[in-house]
Design a protein around this motif. Structure first.
Motif, PDB file in Angstrom:
ATOM      1  N   LEU A  25      -3.765   5.630  -4.213  1.00 18.49           N
ATOM      2  CA  LEU A  25      -2.759   6.606  -4.619  1.00 18.49           C
ATOM      3  C   LEU A  25      -1.834   6.932  -3.452  1.00 18.49           C
ATOM      4  CD1 LEU A  25      -4.966   9.042  -6.715  1.00 18.49           C
ATOM      5  CD2 LEU A  25      -2.998   7.757  -7.574  1.00 18.49           C
ATOM      6  N   PRO A  26      -0.524   7.049  -3.703  1.00 17.38           N
ATOM      7  CA  PRO A  26       0.412   7.382  -2.618  1.00 17.38           C
ATOM      8  C   PRO A  26       0.332   8.855  -2.261  1.00 17.38           C
ATOM      9  CG  PRO A  26       1.571   7.261  -4.694  1.00 17.38           C
ATOM     10  CD  PRO A  26       0.153   6.853  -4.985  1.00 17.38           C
ATOM     11  N   ALA A  27       0.964   9.215  -1.136  1.00 14.69           N
ATOM     12  CA  ALA A  27       1.004  10.624  -0.732  1.00 14.69           C
ATOM     13  C   ALA A  27       1.855  11.434  -1.689  1.00 14.69           C
ATOM     14  CB  ALA A  27       1.538  10.731   0.695  1.00 14.69           C
ATOM     15  N   GLU A  28       2.927  10.830  -2.204  1.00 16.89           N
ATOM     16  CA  GLU A  28       3.774  11.508  -3.178  1.00 16.89           C
ATOM     17  C   GLU A  28       3.133  11.434  -4.560  1.00 16.89           C
ATOM     18  OE1 GLU A  28       7.364   9.186  -2.484  1.00 16.89           O
ATOM     19  OE2 GLU A  28       8.295  10.994  -1.661  1.00 16.89           O
ATOM     20  N   ARG A  50       2.983  12.647 -15.375  1.00 15.05           N
ATOM     21  CA  ARG A  50       3.484  12.856 -14.015  1.00 15.05           C
ATOM     22  C   ARG A  50       2.356  13.376 -13.132  1.00 15.05           C
ATOM     23  NH1 ARG A  50       8.753  12.782 -12.879  1.00 15.05           N
ATOM     24  NH2 ARG A  50      10.254  12.526 -14.577  1.00 15.05           N
ATOM     25  N   GLY A  51       2.393  12.948 -11.885  1.00 16.80           N
ATOM     26  CA  GLY A  51       1.412  13.444 -10.919  1.00 16.80           C
ATOM     27  C   GLY A  51      -0.019  13.072 -11.267  1.00 16.80           C
ATOM     28  N   VAL A  52      -0.260  11.813 -11.625  1.00 15.74           N
ATOM     29  CA  VAL A  52      -1.609  11.356 -11.960  1.00 15.74           C
ATOM     30  C   VAL A  52      -2.462  11.317 -10.694  1.00 15.74           C
ATOM     31  CG1 VAL A  52      -2.971   9.424 -12.831  1.00 15.74           C
ATOM     32  CG2 VAL A  52      -0.818  10.046 -13.946  1.00 15.74           C
ATOM     33  N   GLY A  53      -3.643  11.897 -10.766  1.00 19.90           N
ATOM     34  CA  GLY A  53      -4.540  11.949  -9.615  1.00 19.90           C
ATOM     35  C   GLY A  53      -5.739  11.033  -9.759  1.00 19.90           C
ATOM     36  N   LEU A  68       4.057   2.055 -12.669  1.00 16.13           N
ATOM     37  CA  LEU A  68       3.613   3.093 -11.744  1.00 16.13           C
ATOM     38  C   LEU A  68       4.773   3.428 -10.817  1.00 16.13           C
ATOM     39  CD1 LEU A  68       0.162   1.508 -10.756  1.00 16.13           C
ATOM     40  CD2 LEU A  68       0.660   3.045 -12.679  1.00 16.13           C
ATOM     41  N   GLY A  69       5.192   4.683 -10.791  1.00 16.06           N
ATOM     42  CA  GLY A  69       6.336   5.077  -9.980  1.00 16.06           C
ATOM     43  C   GLY A  69       6.025   6.261  -9.091  1.00 16.06           C
ATOM     44  N   SER A  70       6.618   6.241  -7.877  1.00 12.49           N
ATOM     45  CA  SER A  70       6.408   7.334  -6.932  1.00 12.49           C
ATOM     46  C   SER A  70       7.698   7.583  -6.158  1.00 12.49           C
ATOM     47  CB  SER A  70       5.278   6.991  -5.956  1.00 12.49           C
ATOM     48  OG  SER A  70       5.098   8.023  -5.009  1.00 12.49           O
ATOM     49  N   GLY A  71       8.243   8.780  -6.294  1.00 10.17           N
ATOM     50  CA  GLY A  71       9.475   9.114  -5.585  1.00 10.17           C
ATOM     51  C   GLY A  71      10.606   8.188  -5.991  1.00 10.17           C
ATOM     52  N   PRO A  94       3.450   0.094  -3.346  1.00  5.80           N
ATOM     53  CA  PRO A  94       4.803   0.640  -3.217  1.00  5.80           C
ATOM     54  C   PRO A  94       5.815  -0.472  -2.972  1.00  5.80           C
ATOM     55  CG  PRO A  94       3.523   1.056  -1.230  1.00  5.80           C
ATOM     56  CD  PRO A  94       2.570   0.479  -2.229  1.00  5.80           C
ATOM     57  N   ARG A  95       6.998  -0.347  -3.585  1.00  8.52           N
ATOM     58  CA  ARG A  95       8.049  -1.349  -3.482  1.00  8.52           C
ATOM     59  C   ARG A  95       9.397  -0.652  -3.336  1.00  8.52           C
ATOM     60  NH1 ARG A  95       5.927  -6.265  -5.602  1.00  8.52           N
ATOM     61  NH2 ARG A  95       3.972  -5.968  -6.737  1.00  8.52           N
ATOM     62  N   GLU A  96      10.314  -1.309  -2.645  1.00 13.91           N
ATOM     63  CA  GLU A  96      11.670  -0.795  -2.500  1.00 13.91           C
ATOM     64  C   GLU A  96      12.559  -1.335  -3.630  1.00 13.91           C
ATOM     65  OE1 GLU A  96      12.402   1.476  -0.310  1.00 13.91           O
ATOM     66  OE2 GLU A  96      10.394   1.384   0.587  1.00 13.91           O
TER      67      GLU A  96
END
Length: 259
Positions: A25-28, A50-53, A68-71, A94-96
């Motif tokens: 899981l990412p920090a965001e 949103r905000g799945v933990g 899966l999306g973050s920020g 994570p990907r740009e």
């Protein structure tokens, strides 16, 4: 899906949902969206959160596409097949940039097409050359997944040996966005001609297929465009690639004579 049984009473049997948990899981906060690749509107999510933990997120069972999306990171895309009540796990990467999902379908029956090659090329600014940015082959679900694309716009070339090639132009999304594109392919047809001279197959004869429909209005000096050119094989047969349904001129040249 609901199962209905009629025996004097109406019974509804609702499949149990599955549980999806995410590793790394990412920090965001992490957002999850689930899609049905076979749905007519496959860009409409079946479920999202949103905000799945670490506890995870309940999803419908079946063959799914998961984003899966973050920020402002590009959505990380996954295929997932999960049974009712099962536990599924995915690793977030994570990907740009932005992400794209392309689905290929048959124009005749709307069935998905497996094995279509999707080639992406960047849409450059004025005077800059286009360049390839990705290539994928559609799977059994008809999808090609492109997570983490650079730039803002791409053209998608679609080709399959049983269909006419097509290009979907100007696909785009904002950074961190997810775009969907449904590409419908036409079957078209091939021309197969056998050339005989005095009843015998003629190998090496030159075959040309020409477009005989002039544009409107036809420019001065217009001449039919050669769409295919090839020679007959040892059996005197020439075979074209696929072309749209239309009227064409087949020209055969044997030595200096043509017909």
């Amino acid at each position: 899906d609901l199962k209905v049984e009629v025996d004097g009473r109406l019974r509804l049997r609702i499949p149990r949902k599955a549980l999806l948990q995410i590793d790394k899981l990412p920090a965001e906060p992490l957002d999850v969206a689930v899609y049905d690749p076979k749905a007519a509107s496959f860009d409409k999510s079946l479920a999202s959160a949103r905000g799945v933990g670490v506890a995870g997120f309940k999803i419908p069972p079946g063959e799914l596409l998961v984003a899966l999306g973050s920020g402002r990171k590009a959505p990380d895309l996954h295929r997932l097949a999960v049974q009712p009540g099962a536990l599924a796990r995915l690793v977030y990467q994570p990907r740009e940039g932005w992400s794209l999902v392309v689905r290929s379908r048959n124009a005749k029956n709307r069935q998905i097409i497996q094995g279509a090659v999707i080639s992406l090329a960047s849409v450059p600014g004025y005077g800059a050359p286009s360049r390839p940015v990705g290539q994928e082959t559609t799977g059994a679900d008809g999808l090609a997944l492109f997570p983490g694309l650079p730039g803002r716009r791409v053209d998608a070339g679609v080709r399959h040996s049983d269909f006419l090639p097509q290009t979907a132009q100007g696909l785009s999304a904002a950074p961190g966005g997810l775009a969907f594109r449904d590409v419908v392919l036409e079957e078209g047809g091939r021309v197969r001609a056998r050339v005989r001279v005095n009843g015998q197959p003629r190998p090496g004869a030159l075959c040309r297929l020409k477009d005989v429909r002039p544009p409107a209005p036809a420019p001065d000096g217009w001449a039919p465009k050669v769409l295919y050119e090839g020679q007959t094989d040892r059996e005197g047969i020439c075979r074209t690639g696929r072309f749209p349904a239309d009227t064409y001129l087949l020209e055969v040249q044997i030595g200096r004579a043509s017909c």
